[in-house]
Design an enzyme around this catalytic site. Structure first.
Site, short mmCIF file in Angstrom:
data_model
loop_
_atom_site.label_atom_id
_atom_site.label_comp_id
_atom_site.label_asym_id
_atom_site.label_seq_id
_atom_site.Cartn_x
_atom_site.Cartn_y
_atom_site.Cartn_z
N TYR A 186 1.54 11.67 15.43
CA TYR A 186 2.18 10.73 14.49
C TYR A 186 2.82 9.57 15.26
CZ TYR A 186 5.55 9.04 10.97
OH TYR A 186 6.28 8.27 10.10
N SER B 172 7.58 3.34 12.78
CA SER B 172 8.62 4.38 12.74
C SER B 172 9.42 4.29 14.04
CB SER B 172 7.97 5.76 12.65
OG SER B 172 8.91 6.76 12.99
N THR C 155 0.85 -1.20 0.00
CA THR C 155 0.00 0.00 0.00
C THR C 155 0.88 1.25 0.00
OG1 THR C 155 -0.17 0.12 2.42
CG2 THR C 155 -1.85 -1.18 1.26
N GLY C 156 0.37 2.33 -0.60
CA GLY C 156 1.13 3.59 -0.65
C GLY C 156 2.42 3.41 -1.41
N GLY D 271 8.65 6.77 -2.76
CA GLY D 271 9.36 6.54 -1.51
C GLY D 271 9.60 5.08 -1.16
N ILE D 272 9.38 4.77 0.10
CA ILE D 272 9.66 3.43 0.62
C ILE D 272 8.79 2.38 -0.07
CG2 ILE D 272 9.42 1.98 2.69
CD1 ILE D 272 10.31 4.51 4.32
N GLY D 273 7.50 2.69 -0.24
CA GLY D 273 6.58 1.72 -0.85
C GLY D 273 7.03 1.32 -2.25
P1 NAD Z 1 6.01 9.06 1.12
O1 NAD Z 1 5.17 10.25 1.47
O2 NAD Z 1 7.14 9.22 0.19
O3 NAD Z 1 5.11 7.87 0.63
C1 NAD Z 1 3.94 7.51 1.33
C2 NAD Z 1 3.04 6.80 0.39
O4 NAD Z 1 1.80 6.55 1.03
C3 NAD Z 1 2.77 7.64 -0.85
O5 NAD Z 1 2.75 6.78 -1.98
C4 NAD Z 1 1.39 8.22 -0.53
O6 NAD Z 1 0.68 8.57 -1.67
C5 NAD Z 1 0.78 7.06 0.21
N1 NAD Z 1 -0.37 7.44 1.02
C6 NAD Z 1 -0.45 8.43 1.93
N2 NAD Z 1 -1.69 8.48 2.44
C7 NAD Z 1 -2.39 7.48 1.83
C8 NAD Z 1 -3.71 7.04 1.91
N3 NAD Z 1 -4.60 7.61 2.74
N4 NAD Z 1 -4.10 6.00 1.14
C9 NAD Z 1 -3.23 5.40 0.31
N5 NAD Z 1 -1.97 5.79 0.17
C10 NAD Z 1 -1.55 6.83 0.93
O7 NAD Z 1 6.54 8.47 2.50
P2 NAD Z 1 7.60 7.32 2.82
O8 NAD Z 1 8.74 7.96 3.48
O9 NAD Z 1 7.82 6.46 1.66
O10 NAD Z 1 6.77 6.56 3.96
C11 NAD Z 1 6.29 5.24 3.86
C12 NAD Z 1 5.94 4.74 5.24
O11 NAD Z 1 7.13 4.74 6.04
C13 NAD Z 1 4.93 5.62 5.97
O12 NAD Z 1 4.06 4.80 6.71
C14 NAD Z 1 5.80 6.46 6.89
O13 NAD Z 1 5.11 6.91 8.02
C15 NAD Z 1 6.88 5.45 7.24
N6 NAD Z 1 8.11 6.11 7.70
C16 NAD Z 1 8.85 6.91 6.88
C17 NAD Z 1 9.99 7.51 7.38
C18 NAD Z 1 10.85 8.42 6.54
O14 NAD Z 1 11.74 9.09 7.11
N7 NAD Z 1 10.69 8.48 5.25
C19 NAD Z 1 10.38 7.30 8.71
C20 NAD Z 1 9.60 6.47 9.51
C21 NAD Z 1 8.47 5.87 9.00
#
Ligand code: NAD
Length: 250
Positions: free
Chosen positions: A151, A138, A13-14, A18-20
């Protein structure tokens, strides 16, 4: 790559950025067929085009239970099962506690906590025995960091969900683990700042707190997810794998 996920059906999902997206890429590289979800059809289509093969986009909001039902219907109709679920979709908004509004609270809990919880609940009936689930939390789940109160609480909820799902699904051989990233260089970083100068200063501030001296890369999180969904971690369930350059432990 080992291709040891050949024939597996996965959901991330998502996954449009980024990470996804890095996780989806790694799972495809290892041989899996991957469903990617996100709210923007254009962004998802671009992600699927970049992956090139064994990937399919299904648009949807994880906070919308109707969208989750529709997603499950599509996967059931096309493949009849799921072997891997990576509940990654999440959002951040940085607000000091004195300024938190009910809207901020609900957005973060609806997307991160509720969205993650029901992603698992809705997909579990489709999961094959012996499957693997990873929930993105996180390092904040154990930190008190100004502006991240709501958060961090959503991420602590996710860490807790991982334990209970792991216990509830152990009889089916389904392992459930949590992965907690530190500060990873993805588009979510920029969302936390309003100007480029603030983003630069904020990034420098984060970097100074990271023992290894740099931000993490999405591919480093994908390595951890791969470990948790593959047989490499066959004796691990209910765990929180922290991938953060030493922030939490050092
Ligand atoms: P990002 O913003 O680059 O990607 C997040 C993804 O989730 C995007 O594709 C966005 O469109 C999608 N998304 C957001 N809300 C959504 C919704 N309601 N329905 C469907 N999709 C949705 O962020 P990321 O850094 O790739 O984060 C991915 C996960 O890792 C998140 O859960 C984030 O909290 C967690 N995380 C990230 C970090 C970091 O530093 N990047 C640190 C700790 C945790």
């Amino acid at each position: 790559m080992s291709h040891d996920l050949e024939g597996k059906i996965a959901l991330v999902t998502g996954a449009s950025a980024g990470i996804g997206l890095a996780v989806a890429q790694r799972l495809v590289d290892e041989g899996a067929f991957v469903y990617l979800t996100g709210r923007s059809a254009d962004a998802l289509d671009a992600a699927v085009a970049g992956l090139g093969r064994n990937a399919r986009a299904v648009t949807g909001d994880v906070a919308d239970l109707g969208d989750l039902d529709r997603l499950v219907d599509v996967i059931r109709a096309e493949h009849g099962r799921l072997d891997i679920v990576v509940a990654n979709a999440g959002t951040v908004d940085v607000v000091d506690g004195v300024d938190v509004t009910p809207e901020h609270f609900d957005l973060l809990f609806d997307t991160n906590a509720r969205g993650t919880y029901f992603t698992v609940q809705k997909t579990v009936p489709l999961m094959s025995d012996g499957g693997a689930i990873v929930l993105l939390s996180s390092g904040m789940n154990v930190k008190g960091f100004p502006g991240y109160g709501v958060y961090a609480a959503t991420k602590a909820a996710i860490r807790s969900f991982g334990r209970t799902w792991a216990a509830e699904l152990i009889g089916r051989g389904i392992r459930v683990n949590v992965l907690s990233p530190g500060v990873i260089d993805t588009p979510i970083l920029a969302k936390q700042f309003t100007t480029d100068d603030e983003l630069r200063a904020g990034t420098d501030g984060f970097t100074s707190m990271i023992p290894v001296g740099r931000l993490g890369r999405p591919e480093e999180i994908a390595n951890g997810v791969y470990y948790l969904v593959s047989d490499q971690s066959s004796y691990t369930t209910g765990f929180d794998l922290v991938v953060d350059g030493g922030v939490v432990e050092l």
